[in-house]
Each structure stands twice: as structure tokens, then as C-alpha cells.
Design a protein around this motif. Structure first.
Motif, PDB file in Angstrom:
ATOM      1  N   GLN A 178     -32.734   9.013 -64.466  1.00 63.83           N
ATOM      2  CA  GLN A 178     -30.856   9.184 -64.438  1.00 63.83           C
ATOM      3  C   GLN A 178     -30.769   8.615 -62.724  1.00 63.83           C
ATOM      4  O   GLN A 178     -30.866   8.802 -62.114  1.00 63.83           O
ATOM      5  CB  GLN A 178     -29.316   9.904 -65.583  1.00 63.83           C
ATOM      6  N   GLY A 179     -29.243   8.278 -62.831  1.00 64.64           N
ATOM      7  CA  GLY A 179     -28.899   7.173 -61.092  1.00 64.64           C
ATOM      8  C   GLY A 179     -28.467   7.847 -60.485  1.00 64.64           C
ATOM      9  O   GLY A 179     -28.050   7.822 -59.439  1.00 64.64           O
ATOM     10  N   LEU A 180     -27.511   9.143 -60.975  1.00 65.38           N
ATOM     11  CA  LEU A 180     -26.822   9.441 -60.110  1.00 65.38           C
ATOM     12  C   LEU A 180     -27.047   9.763 -59.287  1.00 65.38           C
ATOM     13  O   LEU A 180     -26.860   9.774 -57.707  1.00 65.38           O
ATOM     14  CB  LEU A 180     -26.716  10.879 -60.591  1.00 65.38           C
ATOM     15  N   TYR A 181     -28.637  10.472 -58.972  1.00 63.99           N
ATOM     16  CA  TYR A 181     -29.485  10.303 -57.256  1.00 63.99           C
ATOM     17  C   TYR A 181     -30.083   9.683 -56.502  1.00 63.99           C
ATOM     18  O   TYR A 181     -30.598   9.658 -55.339  1.00 63.99           O
ATOM     19  CB  TYR A 181     -29.944  12.009 -57.413  1.00 63.99           C
ATOM     20  N   GLY A 182     -29.811   8.428 -57.052  1.00 64.47           N
ATOM     21  CA  GLY A 182     -30.506   7.023 -56.288  1.00 64.47           C
ATOM     22  C   GLY A 182     -31.933   7.199 -56.303  1.00 64.47           C
ATOM     23  O   GLY A 182     -33.052   7.802 -56.869  1.00 64.47           O
ATOM     24  N   TYR A 183     -32.762   6.467 -56.447  1.00 64.88           N
ATOM     25  CA  TYR A 183     -34.340   6.068 -56.322  1.00 64.88           C
ATOM     26  C   TYR A 183     -34.327   6.031 -54.758  1.00 64.88           C
ATOM     27  O   TYR A 183     -33.324   5.532 -54.034  1.00 64.88           O
ATOM     28  CB  TYR A 183     -34.440   4.514 -57.143  1.00 64.88           C
ATOM     29  N   THR A 184     -35.529   6.278 -54.835  1.00 62.49           N
ATOM     30  CA  THR A 184     -36.699   6.027 -53.101  1.00 62.49           C
ATOM     31  C   THR A 184     -37.035   4.860 -53.700  1.00 62.49           C
ATOM     32  O   THR A 184     -37.983   4.903 -54.180  1.00 62.49           O
ATOM     33  CB  THR A 184     -36.848   7.349 -52.619  1.00 62.49           C
ATOM     34  N   PHE A 185     -36.341   3.833 -52.576  1.00 65.25           N
ATOM     35  CA  PHE A 185     -37.236   3.320 -52.058  1.00 65.25           C
ATOM     36  C   PHE A 185     -37.885   2.820 -51.205  1.00 65.25           C
ATOM     37  O   PHE A 185     -37.855   3.260 -49.871  1.00 65.25           O
ATOM     38  CB  PHE A 185     -36.198   1.627 -51.917  1.00 65.25           C
ATOM     39  N   GLY A 186     -39.670   2.095 -50.748  1.00 64.67           N
ATOM     40  CA  GLY A 186     -40.651   1.221 -49.974  1.00 64.67           C
ATOM     41  C   GLY A 186     -39.759   0.197 -48.949  1.00 64.67           C
ATOM     42  O   GLY A 186     -38.707   0.149 -49.453  1.00 64.67           O
ATOM     43  N   SER A 187     -40.256   0.267 -48.626  1.00 61.70           N
ATOM     44  CA  SER A 187     -40.364  -0.862 -47.650  1.00 61.70           C
ATOM     45  C   SER A 187     -40.205  -2.099 -47.739  1.00 61.70           C
ATOM     46  O   SER A 187     -40.168  -2.853 -47.048  1.00 61.70           O
ATOM     47  CB  SER A 187     -40.857  -0.375 -46.265  1.00 61.70           C
ATOM     48  N   GLY A 188     -41.202  -2.578 -48.873  1.00 63.89           N
ATOM     49  CA  GLY A 188     -40.960  -3.816 -49.491  1.00 63.89           C
ATOM     50  C   GLY A 188     -42.572  -4.331 -48.733  1.00 63.89           C
ATOM     51  O   GLY A 188     -43.354  -4.299 -47.988  1.00 63.89           O
TER      52      GLY A 188
END
Lengths: 117, 115
Positions: free
Chosen positions: B99-109
Motif C-alpha cells: 500500500q502506498g502510504l509510505y511511498g516507493y523508492t525509485f531508481g535514477s532511471g
């Protein structure tokens, strides 16, 4: 996809002042509301979030406000610092995601914040 | 601080060629995602992946796209026959909880350029 809108493409603020970033959405089918910050050549970085059952969440210099009746979300940064200069995205997480379906984030188009020394 | 690592940072490919974008999510994360951002447009969801299967996908994620977790650490996005309109920044993300409350960790792309 016009579910989430950030109507200000850019915002310029003096160091030490308040930055207010805004986000509007068009339906009520979201459970969580998030703000991300993005620097050039990096991925979005999670800043702060709020559940739909609350109207305010604070973390240090960052405060997120949720006005469900107006379908409006805002991020306040006080005091603003030059290092806050980045693109800010609101991102919304849908209701009823869970179980075997993990919901997608719906992003706004972003606001470029520039904080001048 | 743990990071999501994406390789390569930039990929140029000929139209019609297959590309594989690679990601190493954070080691204790269980949920994995691909997003993309076409230049000047919004960040868009492509697919989410949990327990070795797709849990949700967008209308963008058609038969030309596939995802795989070939081992315990990598998470890949394959585009079978690239089109010019696939040119975009592709972001991998991971999260400990779905679930989204704690955010996702994204890579630099990975910047994909189809020519």
C-alpha cells in the motif's frame, strides 16, 4: 488522464520564505496522497504522505494539507532553502488497492520550485 | 541509505529491436514497479509485480512489454519490438509494503532512445 492536476508549472520563492505547492484531483477514489521531489538525472524521491482520513501531516519543514471537500492537496515548505529547488510531484494512491492488486500511483505533471538565495 | 539501482543509465536502440532494462530493487522489498516519463509528460504507471507475478498493469503495458524477476535480486523490463514512441525515461521502484502510504523508492532511471 486529467485526474490529477498541478496547475502551476513553476514557482519562485525567496530563501527563508514559505513555498506552497498545490495539487487538485477530480474524483474521490484515492486513499493516500503523496509528494515526491525530483532532481535532474535522478528518480523521484518520496517526501511526505497523508491518509485520506486526515487533513494535515507534518514532518520537519514539510507539511501536507488535504481538503477532501475541495479535492485539493497542498505542500508547505517552511522555511524554504536553495537545496529545495527541484520538481515537485503530487501522487495519489487509489482506494481498494490491496489484496492481490497493488495500486498504481497517479502523478501530477509537476511544479518546478526555484528557491533563490 | 538503500538504493534502487538501474542499468544502463542510457540506452539507444533501433526501432524494432528488443531491449531489456535492468533494476536491482532494495533487498528486503517485496513489491516492484515500473513507471515511465515521456519527455514533457507525466510520470506514468506501467506495471506492479509481487510474489513472482504481475499484480496490476496499465493500458500502456501491452503484449510488447514483459517483466521478470530472474533471480533473487534483479527485476527486468523487456520491450520486444521497440517503437519510436517508447522513447522515455523508465523508472524502476520498489517498496516493502504494497500500500502506498509510505511511498516507493525509485531508481535514477534508464533513458531509452529509440531511433
Amino acid at each position: 488522464d486529467q485526474q490529477v492536476k498541478q496547475n502551476s508549472p513553476s514557482l519562485s520563492v525567496q530563501e527563508g520564505r514559505i513555498s506552497i505547492l498545490n495539487c487538485d484531483y477530480t474524483n474521490s477514489m484515492f486513499d493516500y496522497f503523496l509528494w515526491y521531489k525530483k532532481y535532474p538525472a535522478e528518480g523521484p524521491t518520496f517526501l511526505i504522505s497523508i491518509s485520506s482520513i486526515k487533513d494535515k501531516n507534518e514532518d520537519g519543514r514539510f507539511t501536507v494539507f488535504l481538503n477532501k471537500s475541495a479535492k485539493h492537496l497542498s505542500l508547505h515548505i517552511v522555511p524554504s532553502q536553495p537545496g529545495d529547488s527541484a520538481v515537485y510531484f503530487c501522487a495519489l494512491y487509489p482506494t481498494n488497492a490491496g489484496g492481490t492488486s497493488y495500486g498504481k500511483l497517479t502523478f501530477g505533471q509537476g511544479t518546478i520550485l526555484t528557491v533563490h538565495p | 541509505e538503500p538504493e534502487v539501482t538501474q542499468t544502463p543509465s542510457h540506452q539507444v536502440t533501433q526501432m524494432g529491436q528488443e531491449v531489456i532494462l535492468r533494476c536491482v530493487p532494495i533487498s528486503n522489498h517485496l513489491y516492484f514497479y515500473w513507471y515511465r516519463q515521456i519527455l514533457g509528460q507525466k510520470v506514468e504507471f506501467l506495471v506492479s509485480f509481487y510474489n513472482n507475478e504481475i499484480s496490476e498493469k496499465s493500458e500502456i503495458f501491452d503484449d510488447q512489454f514483459s517483466v521478470e524477476r530472474p533471480d533473487g535480486s534483479n527485476f527486468t523490463l523487456k520491450i520486444r519490438s521497440t517503437k519510436l514512441e517508447d522513447s522515455a525515461m523508465y523508472f524502476c521502484a520498489s517498496s516493502e509494503m504494497g500500500q502506498g502510504l509510505y511511498g516507493y523508492t525509485f531508481g535514477s532511471g534508464t533513458r531509452l532512445t529509440v531511433v
